[in-house]
Design a protein around this motif. Sequence first.
Motif, PDB file in Angstrom:
ATOM      1  N   ALA A  23      -5.203  12.363   1.975  1.00 44.62           N
ATOM      2  CA  ALA A  23      -5.428  13.796   2.189  1.00 44.62           C
ATOM      3  C   ALA A  23      -4.128  14.546   2.414  1.00 44.62           C
ATOM      4  N   GLU A  24      -3.184  13.936   3.099  1.00 48.31           N
ATOM      5  CA  GLU A  24      -1.914  14.589   3.390  1.00 48.31           C
ATOM      6  C   GLU A  24      -0.752  13.778   2.820  1.00 48.31           C
ATOM      7  N   ILE A  25       0.145  14.505   2.160  1.00 48.21           N
ATOM      8  CA  ILE A  25       1.346  13.897   1.591  1.00 48.21           C
ATOM      9  C   ILE A  25       2.560  14.560   2.230  1.00 48.21           C
ATOM     10  N   SER A  26       3.446  13.761   2.791  1.00 51.92           N
ATOM     11  CA  SER A  26       4.625  14.314   3.466  1.00 51.92           C
ATOM     12  C   SER A  26       5.736  14.604   2.472  1.00 51.92           C
ATOM     13  N   ALA A  27       6.687  15.424   2.901  1.00 47.06           N
ATOM     14  CA  ALA A  27       7.848  15.739   2.067  1.00 47.06           C
ATOM     15  C   ALA A  27       8.659  14.481   1.782  1.00 47.06           C
ATOM     16  N   GLU A  28       8.712  13.581   2.763  1.00 45.29           N
ATOM     17  CA  GLU A  28       9.444  12.335   2.569  1.00 45.29           C
ATOM     18  C   GLU A  28       8.800  11.474   1.490  1.00 45.29           C
ATOM     19  N   GLN A  29       7.478  11.449   1.457  1.00 44.46           N
ATOM     20  CA  GLN A  29       6.774  10.708   0.405  1.00 44.46           C
ATOM     21  C   GLN A  29       7.041  11.311  -0.964  1.00 44.46           C
ATOM     22  N   LYS A  57       0.802  -1.227   0.000  1.00 41.56           N
ATOM     23  CA  LYS A  57       0.000   0.000   0.000  1.00 41.56           C
ATOM     24  C   LYS A  57       0.834   1.276   0.000  1.00 41.56           C
ATOM     25  N   PRO A  58       1.882   1.390   0.841  1.00 46.40           N
ATOM     26  CA  PRO A  58       2.696   2.623   0.801  1.00 46.40           C
ATOM     27  C   PRO A  58       3.396   2.818  -0.548  1.00 46.40           C
ATOM     28  N   GLN A  59       3.846   1.702  -1.159  1.00 48.30           N
ATOM     29  CA  GLN A  59       4.511   1.809  -2.458  1.00 48.30           C
ATOM     30  C   GLN A  59       3.519   2.205  -3.546  1.00 48.30           C
ATOM     31  N   LEU A  79       1.287   6.285  -7.292  1.00 47.87           N
ATOM     32  CA  LEU A  79       0.184   7.173  -7.661  1.00 47.87           C
ATOM     33  C   LEU A  79       0.582   8.636  -7.530  1.00 47.87           C
ATOM     34  N   LEU A  80       1.420   8.923  -6.541  1.00 43.68           N
ATOM     35  CA  LEU A  80       1.903  10.283  -6.361  1.00 43.68           C
ATOM     36  C   LEU A  80       2.760  10.707  -7.559  1.00 43.68           C
ATOM     37  N   ALA A  81       3.615   9.809  -8.017  1.00 43.39           N
ATOM     38  CA  ALA A  81       4.435  10.094  -9.197  1.00 43.39           C
ATOM     39  C   ALA A  81       3.562  10.290 -10.434  1.00 43.39           C
TER      40      ALA A  81
END
Length: 271
Positions: free
Chosen positions: A32-38, A10-12, A17-19
Amino acid sequence: MTQNLQQKIKPQLTLLLLAVSFFTRIPVRLPAEISAEQLNQSSRYFAVVGLMVGILCSLIYAASVEYLPKEIAVLIAMAASLLVTGAFHEDGWADVWDGFGGGWSIEQKLNIMKDSRLGTYGAAALFIILFLKYQSLMAFASPLIALILANTLSRVVATSLIYDMSYVSLDATSKVKPLAQHLSNTSLMALFATGLIVSLWFLPLGECILLFVILFIFRALLAFWFNKQLSGYTGDCLGAAQQSSEIVIYLTLLVFGYGDVMLSTSSGVIS
């Protein structure tokens, strides 16, 4: 066991999806929230996004060429790439030439690159890159595999610049920033692994190695150019790196002799 596997996947999937959400216009659902690390970790999947774009363009070309002349099918495939990415990389390519061509100091170059207006240098560079792309694709008996290879590997080259170059902030309030400003060893290996797998799937080992050597040299030239002009890179520089690397890949494949024959999708040899 299944639950543990899902927790790892799931995290991968979120990173992928973020990319996709950043480099394409494809709608995706994100937390809802995306961290700088992600944001930084998602860089490992930039080449996967390129693979997706390449496959999509190849499918559109294959469908179009069944009913239309090759010249039109190539243009439709190019248009599909522009639409699915929002001309994201082409915009960076044009901005870089406007900035580097019109500015004297680093500050002047960065200010020009921020400007949404297209200048003479950028317009000329955009015409040249699109025309080169069209002519290169037309030179292939079938550009299907070339589209996949170039879209994938060009993003490997561009993204890898994040690993050992400094990000040049445009200013404190600028919104023009790359998705990731740090590339970990793990992400770099994932990036290269994607490019290597795709390359070995379509090319013989010897040609694959030679192509990687050429791209490594070209990457070094890009890094030297960006450092000389800006003492680092910006998001526009990464777009320019992607576009120019894509052309280098097309031209290299043509030099390899794939201009008059079709690439085999299974054995990686000339068919």
